[in-house]
Design a protein around this motif. Structure first.
Motif, PDB file in Angstrom:
ATOM      1  N   SER A  81      27.543 -52.852  99.099  1.00  0.00           N
ATOM      2  CA  SER A  81      27.812 -52.459 100.233  1.00  0.00           C
ATOM      3  C   SER A  81      27.028 -51.202 100.573  1.00  0.00           C
ATOM      4  O   SER A  81      26.490 -51.071 101.299  1.00  0.00           O
ATOM      5  CB  SER A  81      29.210 -51.859 100.706  1.00  0.00           C
ATOM      6  N   LYS A  82      26.826 -50.424  99.416  1.00  0.00           N
ATOM      7  CA  LYS A  82      25.879 -49.276  99.576  1.00  0.00           C
ATOM      8  C   LYS A  82      24.346 -49.730  99.693  1.00  0.00           C
ATOM      9  O   LYS A  82      23.801 -49.077 100.385  1.00  0.00           O
ATOM     10  CB  LYS A  82      25.921 -48.336  98.314  1.00  0.00           C
ATOM     11  N   ILE A  83      23.916 -50.759  98.943  1.00  0.00           N
ATOM     12  CA  ILE A  83      22.560 -51.263  98.972  1.00  0.00           C
ATOM     13  C   ILE A  83      22.370 -51.892 100.426  1.00  0.00           C
ATOM     14  O   ILE A  83      21.406 -51.617 100.869  1.00  0.00           O
ATOM     15  CB  ILE A  83      22.478 -52.400  97.899  1.00  0.00           C
ATOM     16  N   ILE A  84      23.401 -52.469 100.938  1.00  0.00           N
ATOM     17  CA  ILE A  84      23.075 -53.097 102.429  1.00  0.00           C
ATOM     18  C   ILE A  84      23.133 -51.840 103.358  1.00  0.00           C
ATOM     19  O   ILE A  84      22.043 -52.112 104.132  1.00  0.00           O
ATOM     20  CB  ILE A  84      24.301 -54.010 102.679  1.00  0.00           C
ATOM     21  N   THR A  85      23.809 -50.956 103.232  1.00  0.00           N
ATOM     22  CA  THR A  85      24.063 -49.871 104.157  1.00  0.00           C
ATOM     23  C   THR A  85      22.656 -49.086 104.289  1.00  0.00           C
ATOM     24  O   THR A  85      21.807 -48.936 105.122  1.00  0.00           O
ATOM     25  CB  THR A  85      25.162 -48.871 103.922  1.00  0.00           C
ATOM     26  N   ASN A  86      22.258 -48.888 103.027  1.00  0.00           N
ATOM     27  CA  ASN A  86      21.169 -48.086 102.792  1.00  0.00           C
ATOM     28  C   ASN A  86      19.828 -48.680 103.215  1.00  0.00           C
ATOM     29  O   ASN A  86      18.647 -48.187 103.881  1.00  0.00           O
ATOM     30  CB  ASN A  86      20.968 -47.349 101.266  1.00  0.00           C
ATOM     31  N   SER A  87      19.851 -50.066 102.910  1.00  0.00           N
ATOM     32  CA  SER A  87      18.616 -50.863 103.274  1.00  0.00           C
ATOM     33  C   SER A  87      18.610 -51.169 104.917  1.00  0.00           C
ATOM     34  O   SER A  87      17.324 -50.927 105.373  1.00  0.00           O
ATOM     35  CB  SER A  87      18.874 -52.309 102.641  1.00  0.00           C
ATOM     36  N   ILE A  88      19.628 -51.207 105.641  1.00  0.00           N
ATOM     37  CA  ILE A  88      19.376 -51.245 106.920  1.00  0.00           C
ATOM     38  C   ILE A  88      19.012 -49.937 107.568  1.00  0.00           C
ATOM     39  O   ILE A  88      18.167 -49.786 108.448  1.00  0.00           O
ATOM     40  CB  ILE A  88      20.942 -51.590 107.690  1.00  0.00           C
ATOM     41  N   LYS A  89      19.473 -48.644 106.837  1.00  0.00           N
ATOM     42  CA  LYS A  89      18.863 -47.256 107.403  1.00  0.00           C
ATOM     43  C   LYS A  89      17.583 -47.247 107.309  1.00  0.00           C
ATOM     44  O   LYS A  89      16.710 -46.705 107.834  1.00  0.00           O
ATOM     45  CB  LYS A  89      19.694 -46.364 106.702  1.00  0.00           C
TER      46      LYS A  89
END
Length: 116
Positions: A81-89
């Motif tokens: 979830s951290k990877i997804i959130t940071n990648s979208i940002k």
């Protein structure tokens, strides 16, 4: 092309669903394996997010000489979830078709969340 429903896992963040697959590559000369992570919107129409640079080892290769958890990182749903959130940002648009969006991480990413 969508990720296989049989081989992938589902994760939901802020009412959006994603599928991810974790696999390992071939062993290098020191018996380290690249840890491959591929993520895609669950609809399967957008581009892939590929994470490169993570490395793991097989516990049984070192047994009984080493049992440090840092040598055998594990990706948890919290990490995903951290990877997804940071990648979208940082610019990944999971609903946009196109070439895979590639990010590079090292094992310190996993280890920083292992303590909390």
């Amino acid at each position: 092309m969508a990720l296989s429903k049989k081989k992938s896992r589902l994760i939901t963040l802020e009412n959006k669903s994603f599928r991810y697959i974790i696999s390992t590559g071939k062993a290098d000369v020191d018996w380290n394996f690249s840890l491959n992570l591929t993520i895609q919107d669950s609809k399967g129409v957008g581009n892939l997010l590929k994470v490169e640079g993570l490395v793991t080892r097989d516990f049984w290769v070192d047994f009984p000489n080493s049992t440090k958890k840092e040598d055998y990182p594990v990706l948890t749903p919290k990490d995903i979830s951290k990877i997804i959130t940071n990648s979208i940002k940082s610019g990944w648009n999971p609903e946009l078709k196109g070439k895979p969006y590639i990010i590079k991480l090292d094992n310190s990413f996993i280890n920083q969340f292992a303590i909390s």
